[in-house]
Design an enzyme around this catalytic site. Structure first.
Site, PDB file in Angstrom:
ATOM      1  N   ASP A 196      20.206 -15.298  26.383  1.00  0.00           N
ATOM      2  CA  ASP A 196      20.572 -17.220  25.935  1.00  0.00           C
ATOM      3  C   ASP A 196      20.156 -18.332  27.712  1.00  0.00           C
ATOM      4  O   ASP A 196      20.373 -17.321  27.943  1.00  0.00           O
ATOM      5  CB  ASP A 196      22.314 -17.245  25.885  1.00  0.00           C
ATOM      6  CG  ASP A 196      22.355 -18.647  25.954  1.00  0.00           C
ATOM      7  OD1 ASP A 196      21.967 -19.207  26.493  1.00  0.00           O
ATOM      8  OD2 ASP A 196      24.009 -18.308  25.804  1.00  0.00           O
ATOM      9  N   GLU A 230      20.175 -22.571  23.807  1.00  0.00           N
ATOM     10  CA  GLU A 230      21.309 -21.990  23.588  1.00  0.00           C
ATOM     11  C   GLU A 230      22.679 -22.906  22.566  1.00  0.00           C
ATOM     12  O   GLU A 230      23.016 -22.048  21.747  1.00  0.00           O
ATOM     13  CB  GLU A 230      22.109 -22.704  25.426  1.00  0.00           C
ATOM     14  CG  GLU A 230      23.636 -22.169  25.475  1.00  0.00           C
ATOM     15  CD  GLU A 230      24.660 -21.852  26.629  1.00  0.00           C
ATOM     16  OE1 GLU A 230      24.037 -23.020  27.090  1.00  0.00           O
ATOM     17  OE2 GLU A 230      24.446 -20.714  27.274  1.00  0.00           O
ATOM     18  N   GLU A 231      22.544 -24.360  22.279  1.00  0.00           N
ATOM     19  CA  GLU A 231      22.704 -24.730  21.524  1.00  0.00           C
ATOM     20  C   GLU A 231      22.906 -24.166  20.331  1.00  0.00           C
ATOM     21  O   GLU A 231      23.930 -23.850  19.735  1.00  0.00           O
ATOM     22  CB  GLU A 231      23.423 -26.447  21.488  1.00  0.00           C
ATOM     23  CG  GLU A 231      23.683 -26.626  22.682  1.00  0.00           C
ATOM     24  CD  GLU A 231      22.800 -26.840  24.455  1.00  0.00           C
ATOM     25  OE1 GLU A 231      21.359 -26.455  23.662  1.00  0.00           O
ATOM     26  OE2 GLU A 231      22.887 -27.778  25.251  1.00  0.00           O
TER      27      GLU A 231
HETATM   28  N1  AR6 Z   1      13.315 -17.861  21.217  1.00  0.00           N
HETATM   29  C1  AR6 Z   1      12.282 -18.315  22.108  1.00  0.00           C
HETATM   30  N2  AR6 Z   1      12.184 -19.238  22.716  1.00  0.00           N
HETATM   31  C2  AR6 Z   1      12.584 -20.474  22.555  1.00  0.00           C
HETATM   32  C3  AR6 Z   1      13.588 -20.645  21.864  1.00  0.00           C
HETATM   33  C4  AR6 Z   1      13.625 -19.268  20.877  1.00  0.00           C
HETATM   34  N3  AR6 Z   1      14.630 -19.440  19.463  1.00  0.00           N
HETATM   35  N4  AR6 Z   1      14.191 -21.894  21.352  1.00  0.00           N
HETATM   36  C5  AR6 Z   1      13.651 -22.030  22.364  1.00  0.00           C
HETATM   37  N5  AR6 Z   1      12.613 -21.519  22.673  1.00  0.00           N
HETATM   38  P1  AR6 Z   1      15.447 -25.014  26.304  1.00  0.00           P
HETATM   39  P2  AR6 Z   1      16.435 -24.717  29.620  1.00  0.00           P
HETATM   40  C6  AR6 Z   1      12.121 -21.954  24.220  1.00  0.00           C
HETATM   41  O1  AR6 Z   1      14.818 -25.558  26.753  1.00  0.00           O
HETATM   42  O2  AR6 Z   1      15.154 -25.579  30.033  1.00  0.00           O
HETATM   43  C7  AR6 Z   1      20.519 -26.321  26.754  1.00  0.00           C
HETATM   44  O3  AR6 Z   1      20.980 -27.522  27.229  1.00  0.00           O
HETATM   45  C8  AR6 Z   1      11.268 -23.052  24.037  1.00  0.00           C
HETATM   46  O4  AR6 Z   1       9.658 -23.427  24.189  1.00  0.00           O
HETATM   47  O5  AR6 Z   1      17.014 -24.199  25.952  1.00  0.00           O
HETATM   48  O6  AR6 Z   1      15.811 -23.197  30.347  1.00  0.00           O
HETATM   49  C9  AR6 Z   1      21.544 -25.209  27.980  1.00  0.00           C
HETATM   50  O7  AR6 Z   1      22.544 -24.913  27.734  1.00  0.00           O
HETATM   51  C10 AR6 Z   1      12.043 -24.282  24.546  1.00  0.00           C
HETATM   52  O8  AR6 Z   1      11.077 -25.507  25.169  1.00  0.00           O
HETATM   53  O9  AR6 Z   1      15.786 -23.586  28.420  1.00  0.00           O
HETATM   54  C11 AR6 Z   1      21.454 -25.336  28.936  1.00  0.00           C
HETATM   55  O10 AR6 Z   1      22.137 -26.346  30.229  1.00  0.00           O
HETATM   56  C12 AR6 Z   1      12.317 -23.122  26.071  1.00  0.00           C
HETATM   57  O11 AR6 Z   1      12.214 -21.341  24.998  1.00  0.00           O
HETATM   58  C13 AR6 Z   1      19.418 -26.133  29.424  1.00  0.00           C
HETATM   59  O12 AR6 Z   1      19.291 -26.184  27.757  1.00  0.00           O
HETATM   60  C14 AR6 Z   1      13.091 -23.100  26.518  1.00  0.00           C
HETATM   61  O13 AR6 Z   1      13.857 -23.719  26.071  1.00  0.00           O
HETATM   62  C15 AR6 Z   1      19.335 -24.684  29.422  1.00  0.00           C
HETATM   63  O14 AR6 Z   1      17.342 -25.260  29.715  1.00  0.00           O
END
Ligand code: AR6
Length: 521
Positions: free
Chosen positions: A295, A313-314
């Protein structure tokens, strides 16, 4: 084809170690000082089902203060004296929820009125616009919500029967876990929907629970947006299933906070690369089933799930709403901590991402259960560093922090733990460089001696680059320690290069291997 792609050491997904198949055989459930079990373990062990573990109410900063606690008190104007008199808050809540539960159908206004009766301070501050718009605008066919609210009120009302033992807070600095039944979770979440949790509404640095995520659903029910509509569809679908006569979930879920105390000395790690499956197709939650599914978390677990956030995550939390209950008791994750959830159920399907996210219908979860009646799904919440400016990430303090964070989650207890499904962790909302984060995760997985399935989420360039880089590291038998040294050089080069970006995979390509001369700018 393989020829076009060049050399590869990427393995098929099946070659990775999954949670053991089959099962449904019961094993011995036991609690310890650091593992709280909210169902009666002896009844479970006798094969006699899930009944709440007895216990007494505790009203302390180390546990979740419960809405039904006798110590939760509010002032109510008495009918006779017209003076504010201290009253048990649960009396007021029960009165309101019983009235709702008796109705055949309840409107959004009924829900709102009830909530304000035991949260009078917030009248004029909270709006329930999203809830109103949702129910009003929903096509009549399929608008089951007015019939659902009374069932949810009845579920929330059953809290004192369902949860009798105090729920500890998973405090920062302590490894500890909580196991509870899916029914108990549904009851706690129904209370969150009706905003009954005491002391959880105040915000700001002086608020009692400022170090714990919010749990009452106020934000979700307030400002209306298209996003809220889709979120409410997912959340209310969950409540519809868990209040159904034949569809109540029947297992347990464990929430485990792990706190890593002995950090690796990265420079001297001599492990070489683990197995890697890299693909631009599929998602962590679907194709990664049976692995430890990452996650991409916020340190406040669940991030913006109850607000307007709608990224990985959401979405995960909306598809598996039982995860939301972690917000009730999980203090903000520190740099050396993670949360592992075993057994949560997937209730919904989705399409899209962010603004294009849509609830796509019910999901029937056919996973087997383990010896503690937990569905064989294991989710690892780790929060990457959030970079305001992308250039801030090219320093070894940030790199080491994320190495430790990933390692904290990846490090297994024993040899039975599954391999890991991850992807562009920290590279969306948190602004990380996908190549750097991929290398960090390769290193943490190598140190933990676990394989990785890496889902690049349609990013073919990253797929190819990672495949090549991994192949090179495998064939050259590059150690984690060597890579750490390379990252130090890389950060120095990146910092000295002004605005020009130095590609990490290219940098590694130039600097790894016997015939290569060190990269110079
Ligand atoms: N499977 C694989 N890859 C994925 C998936 C999935 N289901 N969904 C998205 N991606 P991000 P962060 C890829 O932005 O930067 C939340 O608010 C996709 O390319 O969710 O770690 C949390 O609560 C996406 O751009 O993660 C934190 O506050 C990339 O993974 C914050 O976001 C990153 O996804 C974390 O942000």
């Amino acid at each position: 084809t393989q020829a076009e792609r060049g050399a590869s050491s990427s393995c098929p997904l099946d070659n990775l170690k999954h949670l053991p198949p089959g099962g449904n055989k019961r094993g011995h459930l036991s609690f310890t000082k650091t593992h709280t079990v909210l169902v009666d373990a002896s009844v479970f062990n006798a094969g006699a089902g899930l009944v709440p573990q007895r216990g007494k109410d505790v009203w302390q900063s180390t546990v979740v203060k419960m809405p039904c606690s006798p110590s939760s008190v509010m002032e109510v104007k008495s009918a006779v004296m017209k003076l504010p008199t201290p009253t048990r808050r649960w009396d007021v809540i029960s009165k309101q929820l019983s009235a709702l539960a008796k109705k055949k159908t309840a409107s959004a206004s009924d829900v709102e009125d009830a909530i304000f009766k035991y949260n009078p301070k917030y009248k004029g501050q909270w709006s329930f616009e999203a809830l109103h718009s949702f129910v009003k605008d929903f096509p009549i066919a399929g608008n089951y919500f007015p019939k659902l609210f009374p069932k949810m009120a009845a579920l929330a009302l059953s809290l004192p029967e369902h949860v009798q033992k105090a729920i500890p807070l998973l405090k920062s600095g302590h490894s500890a876990s909580i196991t509870l039944s899916q029914v108990q979770i549904s009851c706690l979440l129904a209370n969150a929907f009706f905003c009954t949790f005491p002391h959880r509404n105040a915000t700001g640095p002086n608020a009692e629970y400022h170090g714990v995520p919010s749990i009452n659903f106020t934000k979700l029910l307030e400002t209306w947006s298209q996003r809220k509509k889709e979120k409410l569809r997912a959340v209310l679908h969950y409540f519809n299933v868990v209040t159904g006569d034949d569809t109540k979930p029947k297992g347990l879920v464990t929430f485990e906070r792990r706190c890593l105390t002995d950090m690796p000395n990265w420079r001297s790690c001599n492990e070489t690369m683990s197995k890697l499956h890299v693909t631009s197709r599929g998602t962590i939650e679907t194709e990664g089933t049976g692995l430890l599914q990452v996650d991409f978390a916020c340190s406040m677990i669940g991030g913006g799930v109850l607000g307007s956030g709608l990224v990985q995550e959401e979405i995960l939390f909306l598809m598996n709403p039982e995860l939301i209950v972690s917000r009730l008791f999980t203090e903000k994750l520190a740099d050396n901590e993670c949360l592992i959830v075993t057994g949560s159920q997937q209730f919904s399907r989705y399409s899209g991402f962010g603004d294009s996210f849509e609830w796509a219908g019910p999901h029937e979860d056919h996973l087997h259960r383990d010896e503690w009646a937990r569905l064989k799904r294991r989710i690892l919440a780790i929060d990457a560093v959030h970079f305001k400016h992308s250039r801030d990430q090219y320093n070894m303090i940030a790199v080491t922090r994320d190495l430790n964070k990933a390692f904290c989650g990846f490090k297994g207890r024993d040899h039975n733990e599954p391999d890991i499904a991850t992807g562009k962790w920290g590279c969306g909302a948190f602004n990380g460089d996908p190549q750097l984060k991929a290398v960090i995760q390769l290193m943490a997985a190598a140190r933990a001696r676990r394989g990785l399935a890496f889902f690049t989420f349609k990013d073919e360039e990253l797929e190819l680059g990672l495949e090549r880089t991994h192949h090179l590291l495998v064939t050259q038998r590059t150690t984690v320690g060597k890579l750490y040294g390379l990252l130090e050089d890389y950060c120095a080069v990146q910092q000295g290069s002004g605005r020009t970006h130095v590609d990490l995979f290219q940098f590694i390509g130039h600097n790894v291997g016997p015939s290569r001369s060190p990269h110079k700018l």
